[in-house]
Motif scaffolding. Structure first.
Motif: not given
Length: 110
Positions: A77-97
């Motif tokens: 996800x971090x690698x994708x965020x470096x390339x994707x400039x339009x994503x403004x909201x990302x919900x990742x709660x509940x992924x405790x690992x």
């Protein structure tokens, strides 16, 4: 401007679904919000998904809560965020690992 939300949460999607959704998102110019929360995408499914998101220019919101990802998924996800400039909201709660290190990887990519 058209706002289209696609809610696929709680649909028993698995790791194979990530690549299928990625293909849809790579050329998509309409969907601006996608919720995949509550599915068993796992790290492998997220890997396929983020490939499509690197090319996507319309998605602004992505729900990945409780999709059974860990540190490997966080790195993808971090690698994708470096390339994707339009994503403004990302919900990742509940992924405790994901853990603190995974959260740091994602935060550093923003």
């Amino acid at each position: 401007k058209c706002f289209v939300k696609l809610d696929l949460s709680q649909n028993r999607l698995d790791e194979d679904s990530g690549a299928v959704i990625a293909a849809l998102l790579a050329d998509n110019k309409v969907i601006t919000s996608l919720d995949l929360s509550g599915n068993e995408l796992t790290n492998d499914g997220v890997k396929g998904l983020v490939e499509g998101l690197k090319e996507n220019k319309s998605l602004t919101e992505l729900g990945l809560s409780e999709v059974s990802i860990g540190m490997q998924g966080a790195k993808q996800i971090a690698a994708m965020l470096k390339d994707n400039t339009t994503l403004a909201k990302l919900a990742l709660n509940g992924n405790d690992k994901i853990g603190a290190r995974g959260a740091e990887e994602i935060a550093a990519a923003l």
